[in-house]
Write a protein that holds these residues in place. Structure first.
Motif, mmCIF file in Angstrom:
data_model
loop_
_atom_site.group_PDB
_atom_site.id
_atom_site.type_symbol
_atom_site.label_atom_id
_atom_site.label_comp_id
_atom_site.label_asym_id
_atom_site.label_seq_id
_atom_site.Cartn_x
_atom_site.Cartn_y
_atom_site.Cartn_z
ATOM 1 N N LYS A 191 0.826 -1.211 0.000
ATOM 2 C CA LYS A 191 0.000 0.000 0.000
ATOM 3 C C LYS A 191 0.860 1.261 0.000
ATOM 4 C CE LYS A 191 -3.832 2.189 2.471
ATOM 5 N NZ LYS A 191 -4.770 2.075 3.627
ATOM 6 N N THR A 192 1.936 1.241 0.779
ATOM 7 C CA THR A 192 2.824 2.401 0.851
ATOM 8 C C THR A 192 3.496 2.654 -0.485
ATOM 9 O OG1 THR A 192 3.219 2.050 3.221
ATOM 10 C CG2 THR A 192 4.847 3.359 2.024
ATOM 11 N N ARG A 193 3.951 1.600 -1.135
ATOM 12 C CA ARG A 193 4.569 1.762 -2.460
ATOM 13 C C ARG A 193 3.566 2.304 -3.475
ATOM 14 N NH1 ARG A 193 7.832 -3.972 -3.017
ATOM 15 N NH2 ARG A 193 9.696 -3.389 -1.820
ATOM 16 N N ARG A 194 2.341 1.784 -3.426
ATOM 17 C CA ARG A 194 1.315 2.216 -4.378
ATOM 18 C C ARG A 194 0.975 3.690 -4.188
ATOM 19 N NH1 ARG A 194 -2.554 -1.140 -3.020
ATOM 20 N NH2 ARG A 194 -3.667 0.350 -1.701
ATOM 21 N N ASN A 195 0.822 4.109 -2.939
ATOM 22 C CA ASN A 195 0.446 5.492 -2.656
ATOM 23 C C ASN A 195 1.618 6.465 -2.755
ATOM 24 O OD1 ASN A 195 -2.168 4.640 -2.161
ATOM 25 N ND2 ASN A 195 -1.874 4.498 0.060
ATOM 26 N N GLY A 196 2.824 5.952 -2.492
ATOM 27 C CA GLY A 196 3.986 6.822 -2.457
ATOM 28 C C GLY A 196 4.200 7.477 -1.108
ATOM 29 N N TYR A 197 3.397 7.100 -0.128
ATOM 30 C CA TYR A 197 3.549 7.613 1.236
ATOM 31 C C TYR A 197 3.002 6.579 2.219
ATOM 32 C CZ TYR A 197 -1.465 8.723 1.009
ATOM 33 O OH TYR A 197 -2.829 8.648 0.862
ATOM 34 N N ALA A 198 3.420 6.707 3.476
ATOM 35 C CA ALA A 198 2.940 5.820 4.534
ATOM 36 C C ALA A 198 2.004 6.594 5.457
ATOM 37 C CB ALA A 198 4.118 5.258 5.336
ATOM 38 N N ARG A 199 0.954 5.937 5.907
ATOM 39 C CA ARG A 199 0.017 6.546 6.847
ATOM 40 C C ARG A 199 -0.259 5.574 7.977
ATOM 41 N NH1 ARG A 199 -5.255 6.973 8.404
ATOM 42 N NH2 ARG A 199 -6.110 9.070 8.747
ATOM 43 N N ARG A 200 -0.160 6.047 9.209
ATOM 44 C CA ARG A 200 -0.439 5.222 10.382
ATOM 45 C C ARG A 200 -1.287 6.017 11.365
ATOM 46 N NH1 ARG A 200 0.328 0.840 8.533
ATOM 47 N NH2 ARG A 200 1.914 -0.687 9.116
ATOM 48 N N THR A 201 -2.309 5.382 11.907
ATOM 49 C CA THR A 201 -3.147 5.996 12.938
ATOM 50 C C THR A 201 -2.856 5.319 14.268
ATOM 51 O OG1 THR A 201 -4.908 6.477 11.365
ATOM 52 C CG2 THR A 201 -5.493 6.486 13.702
ATOM 53 N N GLY A 210 0.016 9.753 11.572
ATOM 54 C CA GLY A 210 1.238 10.231 10.935
ATOM 55 C C GLY A 210 1.240 9.899 9.457
ATOM 56 N N VAL A 211 1.729 10.821 8.651
ATOM 57 C CA VAL A 211 1.892 10.612 7.211
ATOM 58 C C VAL A 211 3.345 10.919 6.888
ATOM 59 C CG1 VAL A 211 1.226 11.385 4.906
ATOM 60 C CG2 VAL A 211 -0.492 11.205 6.713
ATOM 61 N N ALA A 212 3.991 10.025 6.130
ATOM 62 C CA ALA A 212 5.424 10.180 5.870
ATOM 63 C C ALA A 212 5.773 9.795 4.442
ATOM 64 C CB ALA A 212 6.228 9.332 6.853
ATOM 65 N N VAL A 213 6.805 10.442 3.921
ATOM 66 C CA VAL A 213 7.342 10.108 2.598
ATOM 67 C C VAL A 213 8.834 9.851 2.749
ATOM 68 C CG1 VAL A 213 5.625 11.541 1.425
ATOM 69 C CG2 VAL A 213 7.885 12.493 1.958
ATOM 70 N N PRO A 214 9.422 9.031 1.857
ATOM 71 C CA PRO A 214 10.859 8.782 1.937
ATOM 72 C C PRO A 214 11.674 9.936 1.376
ATOM 73 C CG PRO A 214 9.946 7.622 0.065
ATOM 74 C CD PRO A 214 8.778 8.247 0.787
ATOM 75 N N GLY A 224 16.161 8.431 4.495
ATOM 76 C CA GLY A 224 15.445 9.005 5.625
ATOM 77 C C GLY A 224 14.001 9.239 5.256
ATOM 78 N N SER A 225 13.287 9.940 6.133
ATOM 79 C CA SER A 225 11.879 10.225 5.860
ATOM 80 C C SER A 225 11.478 11.550 6.481
ATOM 81 C CB SER A 225 10.978 9.112 6.398
ATOM 82 O OG SER A 225 10.928 9.142 7.817
ATOM 83 N N ARG A 248 6.469 15.698 -0.088
ATOM 84 C CA ARG A 248 7.301 15.288 -1.233
ATOM 85 C C ARG A 248 8.198 16.422 -1.713
ATOM 86 N NH1 ARG A 248 2.361 12.136 -4.322
ATOM 87 N NH2 ARG A 248 2.745 10.058 -3.426
ATOM 88 N N HIS A 249 7.641 17.627 -1.744
ATOM 89 C CA HIS A 249 8.422 18.780 -2.195
ATOM 90 C C HIS A 249 9.617 19.013 -1.277
ATOM 91 C CE1 HIS A 249 9.331 22.743 -3.818
ATOM 92 N NE2 HIS A 249 9.285 23.227 -2.591
#
Length: 285
Positions: A191-201, A210-214, A224-225, A248-249
């Motif tokens: 899911k993280t690869r598909r979206n391009g970001y990770a989300r955890r509640t 939390g929402v994070a990108v590499p 890092g992230s 991402r920016h």
């Protein structure tokens, strides 16, 4: 048939890999260190092998045994080695402006994380939320890779062999009753690869998400992230998409600064300047 030279080379590579594994394992225990039995269990190496390698690294100051304990921990030379290349790899001074823009522009707590072996290390943060007491992650905290959005954003983009190595290690390390993360980690990675970001509640901790990108280097390797934390109820729809875009920016800007720092001409050692300037015979007596 293997020659003596090729056999020696393979044995040397195996010893180096095992020593690196032991150092990464000790890093997960922090300043308290760990007893031989725990290190052997986590690494999957025989106790005799672990004892032999640790004893050699103690002699080289890569590992030490805290006074009054039977534990092993990382030694003083490991710390000193890191200082020598800090200007090449330290993301913290490069990310300060990005963290401030993220936090102030989105009303979140912004975090910078870097990989440290089998862990993610929280290197820095900037907080713009009113309820700072509701935040769980603090600077210098280490979490197993895969737990929390800021670490999942790195784990998901590692090469597959490294992912499997990390998951195998952290499965042995994390008790099932503590977290269900590793029961569902394969789906989380996809899911993280598909979206391009990770989300955890984190429902158990004041409903934050939390929402994070590499942060990717020039080889697209996650070094890092960047993570933003706020109330879970906000992390959806247009707000979520705008937040991911900002993450991402800023991650791209940090990556560009990172590559520049790695290529920068390093200052010549001062002792060489001193020797040439004063004359070596004066300095040496």
């Amino acid at each position: 048939m293997a020659t003596k030279t090729s056999t020696a080379r393979m044995e040397g590579a195996q010893s180096t890999a095992r020593a690196a594994l032991l150092l990464r394992t000790l890093a997960t225990f922090g300043s308290m260190g760990a007893p031989l039995m725990d290190i052997s269990r986590l690494t999957g190496l025989p106790k005799a092998t672990v004892h032999r390698l640790l004893a050699a690294m103690v002699d080289e100051r890569l590992v030490e045994r805290p006074t009054g304990t039977r534990n092993y921990r990382l030694g003083p030379d490991v710390f000193a080695f890191g200082i020598a290349v800090r200007s090449c790899f330290d993301l913290q001074p490069l990310a300060g402006a990005s963290l401030a823009r993220l936090a102030e522009g989105t009303g979140t707590a912004a975090y910078l994380g870097v990989r440290s072996g089998y862990d993610m290390l929280c290197l820095d943060k900037h907080v713009a939320v009113a309820d700072e007491a509701g935040l769980l992650l603090e600077v210098n905290d280490r979490w197993p890779l895969g737990i929390g959005s800021f670490s999942l954003a790195v784990l998901a983009f590692l090469p597959e062999p490294e992912i499997q190595d990390v998951i195998g290690f952290n499965r042995r390390r994390v008790r099932p009753e503590d977290t269900l993360t590793f029961e569902h980690i394969a789906g989380s990675i996809v899911k993280t690869r598909r979206n391009g970001y990770a989300r955890r509640t984190m429902r158990s901790y004041k409903g934050n998400a939390g929402v994070a990108v590499p942060i990717l280097d020039e080889r697209n390797y996650p070094i890092g992230s960047l993570c933003a934390v706020a109330e879970a109820s906000r992390m959806k729809g247009g707000y979520l998409q705008e937040l991911v875009g900002r993450l991402r920016h800023e991650a791209a800007l940090i990556a560009k600064l990172y590559e520049g720092a790695r290529l920068q001409q390093q200052q010549e050692e001062k002792w060489r300047v001193a020797v040439r300037g004063s004359g070596s015979r004066h300095l040496l007596g």
